[in-house]
Design a protein around this motif. Structure first.
Motif, PDB file in Angstrom:
ATOM      1  N   SER A   8       0.724  -1.102   0.023  1.00 52.36           N
ATOM      2  CA  SER A   8      -0.051   0.066   0.062  1.00 52.36           C
ATOM      3  C   SER A   8       0.886   1.087  -0.004  1.00 52.36           C
ATOM      4  O   SER A   8       1.720   1.620   0.910  1.00 52.36           O
ATOM      5  CB  SER A   8      -0.965   0.171   1.214  1.00 52.36           C
ATOM      6  OG  SER A   8      -1.415   1.216   1.310  1.00 52.36           O
ATOM      7  N   HIS A  33      -1.368  -1.337  -4.185  1.00 51.98           N
ATOM      8  CA  HIS A  33      -2.396  -1.084  -3.573  1.00 51.98           C
ATOM      9  C   HIS A  33      -2.692   0.426  -3.382  1.00 51.98           C
ATOM     10  O   HIS A  33      -1.921   1.092  -2.469  1.00 51.98           O
ATOM     11  CB  HIS A  33      -2.665  -1.918  -2.227  1.00 51.98           C
ATOM     12  CG  HIS A  33      -3.925  -1.520  -1.462  1.00 51.98           C
ATOM     13  ND1 HIS A  33      -4.987  -2.518  -1.726  1.00 51.98           N
ATOM     14  CD2 HIS A  33      -4.187  -1.038  -0.473  1.00 51.98           C
ATOM     15  CE1 HIS A  33      -5.931  -2.348  -0.929  1.00 51.98           C
ATOM     16  NE2 HIS A  33      -5.682  -1.061   0.128  1.00 51.98           N
ATOM     17  N   PRO A 141     -10.613   1.262   8.624  1.00 51.53           N
ATOM     18  CA  PRO A 141      -9.985   2.047   7.644  1.00 51.53           C
ATOM     19  C   PRO A 141      -9.855   3.553   7.741  1.00 51.53           C
ATOM     20  O   PRO A 141     -10.621   4.202   8.735  1.00 51.53           O
ATOM     21  CB  PRO A 141     -10.920   1.838   6.599  1.00 51.53           C
ATOM     22  CG  PRO A 141     -12.328   1.401   6.937  1.00 51.53           C
ATOM     23  CD  PRO A 141     -11.962   0.838   8.214  1.00 51.53           C
ATOM     24  N   GLY A 142      -8.893   4.121   7.219  1.00 54.80           N
ATOM     25  CA  GLY A 142      -8.669   5.702   7.416  1.00 54.80           C
ATOM     26  C   GLY A 142      -7.047   5.807   7.538  1.00 54.80           C
ATOM     27  O   GLY A 142      -6.720   6.996   7.254  1.00 54.80           O
ATOM     28  N   PHE A 143      -6.400   4.954   8.292  1.00 55.35           N
ATOM     29  CA  PHE A 143      -5.105   5.299   8.428  1.00 55.35           C
ATOM     30  C   PHE A 143      -4.141   4.063   8.325  1.00 55.35           C
ATOM     31  O   PHE A 143      -4.577   3.080   8.627  1.00 55.35           O
ATOM     32  CB  PHE A 143      -4.847   5.910   9.762  1.00 55.35           C
ATOM     33  CG  PHE A 143      -5.649   7.325   9.910  1.00 55.35           C
ATOM     34  CD1 PHE A 143      -5.078   8.464   9.382  1.00 55.35           C
ATOM     35  CD2 PHE A 143      -6.893   6.870  10.448  1.00 55.35           C
ATOM     36  CE1 PHE A 143      -5.720   9.476   9.658  1.00 55.35           C
ATOM     37  CE2 PHE A 143      -7.819   8.205  10.695  1.00 55.35           C
ATOM     38  CZ  PHE A 143      -7.240   9.412  10.300  1.00 55.35           C
ATOM     39  N   GLY A 144      -2.779   4.213   7.879  1.00 57.03           N
ATOM     40  CA  GLY A 144      -1.800   3.438   7.838  1.00 57.03           C
ATOM     41  C   GLY A 144      -1.281   3.031   9.427  1.00 57.03           C
ATOM     42  O   GLY A 144      -1.415   4.161  10.103  1.00 57.03           O
ATOM     43  N   GLN A 146      -1.793   0.989  11.656  1.00 54.59           N
ATOM     44  CA  GLN A 146      -2.437   0.608  12.986  1.00 54.59           C
ATOM     45  C   GLN A 146      -2.334  -0.802  13.310  1.00 54.59           C
ATOM     46  O   GLN A 146      -1.787  -1.659  12.642  1.00 54.59           O
ATOM     47  CB  GLN A 146      -3.942   0.742  12.642  1.00 54.59           C
ATOM     48  CG  GLN A 146      -4.629   2.187  12.233  1.00 54.59           C
ATOM     49  CD  GLN A 146      -6.057   2.159  12.139  1.00 54.59           C
ATOM     50  OE1 GLN A 146      -6.638   2.499  13.011  1.00 54.59           O
ATOM     51  NE2 GLN A 146      -6.476   2.248  10.763  1.00 54.59           N
ATOM     52  N   ASP A 175      -6.177  -6.400   4.749  1.00 61.80           N
ATOM     53  CA  ASP A 175      -5.569  -5.035   4.599  1.00 61.80           C
ATOM     54  C   ASP A 175      -5.637  -4.493   6.060  1.00 61.80           C
ATOM     55  O   ASP A 175      -6.817  -4.273   6.463  1.00 61.80           O
ATOM     56  CB  ASP A 175      -6.421  -4.216   3.816  1.00 61.80           C
ATOM     57  CG  ASP A 175      -5.888  -2.780   3.497  1.00 61.80           C
ATOM     58  OD1 ASP A 175      -5.144  -2.483   3.975  1.00 61.80           O
ATOM     59  OD2 ASP A 175      -6.476  -2.061   2.744  1.00 61.80           O
ATOM     60  N   GLY A 177      -2.376  -3.578   9.207  1.00 59.97           N
ATOM     61  CA  GLY A 177      -1.630  -4.439  10.112  1.00 59.97           C
ATOM     62  C   GLY A 177      -0.757  -5.683   9.947  1.00 59.97           C
ATOM     63  O   GLY A 177      -0.455  -6.481  10.821  1.00 59.97           O
TER      64      GLY A 177
HETATM   65  C1  DX5 Z   1      -6.163   1.683   5.847  1.00 61.97           C
HETATM   66  C2  DX5 Z   1      -5.825   1.313   4.436  1.00 61.97           C
HETATM   67  C3  DX5 Z   1      -4.457   0.252   4.254  1.00 61.97           C
HETATM   68  C4  DX5 Z   1      -3.277   0.772   4.704  1.00 61.97           C
HETATM   69  C5  DX5 Z   1      -2.539  -0.305   5.538  1.00 61.97           C
HETATM   70  O1  DX5 Z   1      -7.327   2.201   5.773  1.00 61.97           O
HETATM   71  O2  DX5 Z   1      -6.896   0.579   3.799  1.00 61.97           O
HETATM   72  O3  DX5 Z   1      -4.425  -0.144   2.954  1.00 61.97           O
HETATM   73  O4  DX5 Z   1      -2.358   1.606   3.901  1.00 61.97           O
HETATM   74  O5  DX5 Z   1      -1.673   0.035   5.996  1.00 61.97           O
HETATM   75  P1  DX5 Z   1      -0.713  -0.872   7.115  1.00 61.97           P
HETATM   76  O6  DX5 Z   1      -0.293  -2.148   6.656  1.00 61.97           O
HETATM   77  O7  DX5 Z   1       0.348   0.009   7.496  1.00 61.97           O
HETATM   78  O8  DX5 Z   1      -1.648  -1.223   8.085  1.00 61.97           O
END
Ligand code: DX5
Ligand code: ZN
Length: 226
Positions: A8, A33, A141-144, A146, A175, A177
């Motif tokens: 991603s 992604h 969803p919303g942030f990487g 986590q 998707d 963590g």
């Molecule tokens: C979160 C996104 C993910 C995110 C995953 O809302 O859909 O695609 O980028 O990031 P990681 O792998 O850091 O959890």
């Protein structure tokens, strides 16, 4: 069963996307992604078709576009036009899910449906025969970056069973963590497309981290085949 790694780019350096994409492709990435967020469905804002189009030029592998937006139907053609090969939409925002799946396919892309952590697998029951893949969110969803929600492992198993019962071999994608500590459990449960952001681009060696996660996933598969 084929394992595909989908880094991603949310966690990549947006000023050096071409370089980062090249690195993960060197590390064995099968897809890129892309996380599209609208500030309504999720509290964050990210990218639109213009960036997808730029990534299309930079990437050799297909683009997996994850729409975290309130009205995805309005933008499907723009994302396919920009170069998306796979488009996933959240069941939580779609009252006419089969219509949306059909629309994505009519545009020539693969149609995926996404379940938030609090959405039960049964939301898929009526479309299980029609989807090209199902994305199980293992974070909200919303942030990487986590923390992986442990219950997601059982959810992946349940979604796999639901697809199998419908006679559909469509892959399950996971998707949120995903890293070296969580990858084995999700592959064991039946996930075949693995998204990872922070664990790859936050590592300082995107190619090496991608390779390590993919190898760990393939090792589980090989163990199961033995
Ligand atoms: C979160 C996104 C993910 C995110 C995953 O809302 O859909 O695609 O980028 O990031 P990681 O792998 O850091 O959890
Ligand atoms: Zn995503």
């Amino acid at each position: 069963m084929t394992i595909r790694l989908a880094p991603s780019i949310l966690a990549a350096d947006f000023a050096a996307l071409g370089r980062d994409i090249e690195a993960v492709e060197r590390g064995g990435a099968d897809l890129i992604h892309l996380d599209v967020m609208d500030g309504h469905f999720v509290p964050n804002l990210t990218i639109g078709p213009a960036v997808v189009k730029a990534v299309r030029r930079a990437a050799a592998v297909p683009l997996d576009v994850h729409l975290m937006i309130e009205d995805p139907d309005r933008y499907l053609d723009a994302f396919v036009e920009a170069g998306a090969s796979m488009i996933s939409v959240h069941v939580e925002v779609l009252p006419h899910l089969n219509r949306t799946i059909a629309a994505i396919r009519a545009l020539g892309a693969q149609a995926g449906v996404v379940l938030n952590p609090s959405t039960p697998p049964t939301m898929l029951s009526e479309v299980a025969g029609e989807v090209d893949y199902v994305l199980v969110m293992s974070v909200n969803p919303g942030f990487g970056g986590q923390r992986f929600i442990a219950r997601s492992v059982d959810k992946i198993r349940a979604v796999r069973a639901l697809l199998d019962a419908a006679g559909n071999r469509a892959p399950v994608e996971v998707d949120g963590g995903i890293d070296l500590t969580t990858v084995a459990a999700v592959v064991e449960a039946g996930a075949e497309i693995l998204v990872a952001g922070q664990a790859i681009f936050g590592s300082g060696d995107a190619a090496g981290a991608a390779r390590a996660i993919k190898d760990a996933a393939l090792a589980v598969r090989e163990g199961a085949a033995r």
